[in-house]
Design a protein around this motif. Sequence first.
Motif, PDB file in Angstrom:
ATOM      1  N   LEU A 534      38.397  54.077  33.635  1.00 31.19           N
ATOM      2  CA  LEU A 534      38.417  52.826  32.874  1.00 31.19           C
ATOM      3  C   LEU A 534      38.464  51.612  33.802  1.00 31.19           C
ATOM      4  O   LEU A 534      37.863  50.561  33.509  1.00 31.19           O
ATOM      5  N   MET A 535      39.170  51.745  34.924  1.00 35.93           N
ATOM      6  CA  MET A 535      39.333  50.611  35.842  1.00 35.93           C
ATOM      7  C   MET A 535      38.052  50.294  36.601  1.00 35.93           C
ATOM      8  O   MET A 535      37.964  49.246  37.267  1.00 35.93           O
ATOM      9  N   ARG A 540      33.536  44.086  37.067  1.00 33.83           N
ATOM     10  CA  ARG A 540      32.577  43.395  36.210  1.00 33.83           C
ATOM     11  C   ARG A 540      33.313  42.424  35.281  1.00 33.83           C
ATOM     12  O   ARG A 540      32.818  41.326  35.011  1.00 33.83           O
ATOM     13  N   PHE A 541      34.474  42.839  34.825  1.00 37.27           N
ATOM     14  CA  PHE A 541      35.272  41.979  33.954  1.00 37.27           C
ATOM     15  C   PHE A 541      35.652  40.684  34.669  1.00 37.27           C
ATOM     16  O   PHE A 541      35.511  39.582  34.116  1.00 37.27           O
ATOM     17  N   MET A 542      36.099  40.773  35.907  1.00 33.27           N
ATOM     18  CA  MET A 542      36.544  39.580  36.639  1.00 33.27           C
ATOM     19  C   MET A 542      35.370  38.684  36.998  1.00 33.27           C
ATOM     20  O   MET A 542      35.508  37.451  37.043  1.00 33.27           O
ATOM     21  N   ILE A 543      34.204  39.295  37.271  1.00 34.42           N
ATOM     22  CA  ILE A 543      33.012  38.475  37.549  1.00 34.42           C
ATOM     23  C   ILE A 543      32.688  37.612  36.339  1.00 34.42           C
ATOM     24  O   ILE A 543      32.391  36.419  36.462  1.00 34.42           O
ATOM     25  N   ILE A 544      32.735  38.229  35.166  1.00 25.08           N
ATOM     26  CA  ILE A 544      32.453  37.475  33.930  1.00 25.08           C
ATOM     27  C   ILE A 544      33.491  36.381  33.732  1.00 25.08           C
ATOM     28  O   ILE A 544      33.174  35.262  33.294  1.00 25.08           O
ATOM     29  N   MET A 545      34.743  36.694  34.035  1.00 26.08           N
ATOM     30  CA  MET A 545      35.804  35.709  33.857  1.00 26.08           C
ATOM     31  C   MET A 545      35.581  34.474  34.738  1.00 26.08           C
ATOM     32  O   MET A 545      35.847  33.333  34.332  1.00 26.08           O
ATOM     33  N   ASN A 546      35.099  34.690  35.954  1.00 23.09           N
ATOM     34  CA  ASN A 546      34.972  33.602  36.926  1.00 23.09           C
ATOM     35  C   ASN A 546      33.635  32.882  36.860  1.00 23.09           C
ATOM     36  O   ASN A 546      33.505  31.771  37.389  1.00 23.09           O
ATOM     37  N   GLU A 555      30.742  46.034  28.507  1.00 25.09           N
ATOM     38  CA  GLU A 555      30.684  47.433  28.070  1.00 25.09           C
ATOM     39  C   GLU A 555      31.640  48.248  28.925  1.00 25.09           C
ATOM     40  O   GLU A 555      31.490  48.316  30.147  1.00 25.09           O
ATOM     41  N   ILE A 556      32.651  48.863  28.274  1.00 21.18           N
ATOM     42  CA  ILE A 556      33.651  49.659  28.986  1.00 21.18           C
ATOM     43  C   ILE A 556      33.522  51.111  28.535  1.00 21.18           C
ATOM     44  O   ILE A 556      33.587  51.409  27.336  1.00 21.18           O
ATOM     45  N   ALA A 577      46.416  41.885  32.442  1.00 23.45           N
ATOM     46  CA  ALA A 577      46.243  42.339  31.061  1.00 23.45           C
ATOM     47  C   ALA A 577      45.217  43.463  30.982  1.00 23.45           C
ATOM     48  O   ALA A 577      45.388  44.433  30.221  1.00 23.45           O
ATOM     49  N   PHE A 578      44.142  43.337  31.746  1.00 21.30           N
ATOM     50  CA  PHE A 578      43.115  44.388  31.757  1.00 21.30           C
ATOM     51  C   PHE A 578      43.711  45.696  32.272  1.00 21.30           C
ATOM     52  O   PHE A 578      43.500  46.778  31.698  1.00 21.30           O
ATOM     53  N   ASP A 579      44.467  45.600  33.365  1.00 24.51           N
ATOM     54  CA  ASP A 579      45.103  46.792  33.938  1.00 24.51           C
ATOM     55  C   ASP A 579      46.058  47.426  32.914  1.00 24.51           C
ATOM     56  O   ASP A 579      46.075  48.644  32.719  1.00 24.51           O
ATOM     57  N   LEU A 580      46.880  46.591  32.239  1.00 20.73           N
ATOM     58  CA  LEU A 580      47.814  47.094  31.237  1.00 20.73           C
ATOM     59  C   LEU A 580      47.072  47.805  30.103  1.00 20.73           C
ATOM     60  O   LEU A 580      47.477  48.889  29.651  1.00 20.73           O
TER      61      LEU A 580
END
Length: 674
Positions: A534-535, A540-546, A555-556, A577-580
Amino acid sequence: MGAVINDSDFVSEEITKALIEAAHDHIERLAIQAPIVSSYNERIRPLLDCVDRLRNLKVMQEGIQLPTIVVVGDQSSGKSSVLESLAGISLPRGQGICTRVPLIMRLQSHPSPVPELSLEFNGRVVPTDEDHIAEAIRVATDEIAGKSKGISNVPMTLTVKKNGVPDLTMVDLPGITRVPVHGQPEDIYEQISAIIMEYIKPEESIILNVLSATVDFSTCESIRMSQKVDKTGERTLAVVTKADKSPEGLLEKVTADDVNIGLGYVCVRNRIGDESYEEARAVEAMLFETHPLLSKIHKSIVGIPVLAQKLVQIQATIISKCLPDIVRKINDKLTASVAELNKLPQQLKSVPEAVTAFMRIISSAKESLRKIFIRGEFDEYPDEKEMHCTARLAEMLSAYSEDLQSISIQSEQKQTFLVEEISILEEAKGINLPNFLPRSVFLISLHKKVRAVSATPDEFVNKFWEYLQGVLVPVLMKHSANYPQLQPSIRRAAQSLVSKKREQSVDWVLQIIEMEKLTDYTCNPEYAATWHDLMKSQDRFMIIMNDHKKTTTLEIDGIGEVEVGHLRNHLVVAQQAFDLKMRMTAYWKIVLRRLVDSMALHLLFSSQNLVNKDLETEMVNEFMGPHGGGLERMLEESPSVADKRDRLNGSIRLLRESKETVAEIMDNIAAYGD
């Protein structure tokens, strides 16, 4: 002798006297030779005795039908006159229904010149004579059916032992009438029809249908009834009475056979007034010899002597045909009754016997429960799917697992991605190192998810024990069926035991839920592997955030496509939060599986303990405790079992006596043949 009767004339009193005088030289010969009787009687008498004795034993109450000549006819068809001519006695006459109960007539040729008559009804035998028989029948009928004009299906038996009568047994039934007269019930037709159909329906019955020559045969109600049960007519013999009243066309009626009478017709003349039976037979003989129309009817189908001979022959044939089957049915019924009696519980006469019987009940019930609860064997209940416990439990567990998954998915769908996790992190922040995930945060999230599904295990164990009780009680009832006096206590003990087990399971569920809230632990390597997979989406999540120019969906693997654009305002805690979220997703799969697996093991273990230990303990406490009294109740045989035992013993005595009767008669027949 030369007197001729014209077509339009009926036999007047003067002509009757002339015929009597002309036939005087025949009367003495008829009386001495008794043409109604033949040597055939000597061969049929043992068989008829056998059937009559079986009838007296009431073997028909055991469902064994006996060969019977059943006399039916519309009201005023001349039925009583035919029976009088065969028996040589006077029966009740008058307006309306003369026969109001089934009259079993047993005619026996008797060498003594003094007739012997007796009437049997309501369990007693009343001797009578020819002068008083009609009145005796009226009195007996009133006693059975009441003094009004109603009818009854309770029979009486008239035995006539007289020189010159044929050896016959017949059942005379009430004449058919459609319109009730004063004093008769409104449904008189339906009552009479029911009695007639009961007697003529069995294949062993011969139907003696009495028809008046003065009516169209096809309109006779008795014909309509007999055709219902004997469509081919192979069991029906027709007697045409009052031939002297309506000779025109009679030959054509009996030869055309429009109503399908398989055993043929016999035409007779009714006795008139004060004629003696010898005189009536002489006149009848002369009538069919001299009448211009009736003399054309073949001599093989006219006259009371011919009727008697036909009945004797038909009776002999049907008895000979049915007797082997009767013997077989008696043996089969006797075997079945003995087997059923042996299945009844032994009558217990002491406490040790009661203890043995009680432990036998528990042992047999436990074996059945082991089969269906533990081993999954359903040979005792092949077609009752609710009793296939292992299969039903597997289905219930599968549905339980799906319910847990469904609740979790619905909970996720109601929440925006990572909003809850961010909220928890915001509330859990303190004076500590940044980017560090506190364990308390994970436990808070875990508690929320556990609380969301906590009602489901509780509902499931209640559902399981309710189902198990629905299986347990019928099994115990089945094995204690011979002791109905114990069944209320057995049912109560079973319900009490299930209630205790349910409470234990509910307590266990509460403990399991609290344990899941207590800590986040698993040694299952699948957790780490799932979290790692999952991690992989975190970068990709952080790239989108920034990068605000990037798409706002992600897509996960294992979760699907999620909207993340709203999280750009929470960059500080978004990564945590993503890690949690990913840790909880991986761990929650383990929790749900653990809730299902532990539930399955708990219920299997509980049901096995119920069968192997708890059931016997509960039953012993219920029945042998200080306030139980179960063993004493076992010594008191229940009324239903006692009634059944008495009924079976009665049937066995009757059937054994019937078997001995048939054997004795058959031995006599064999000896007579030798």
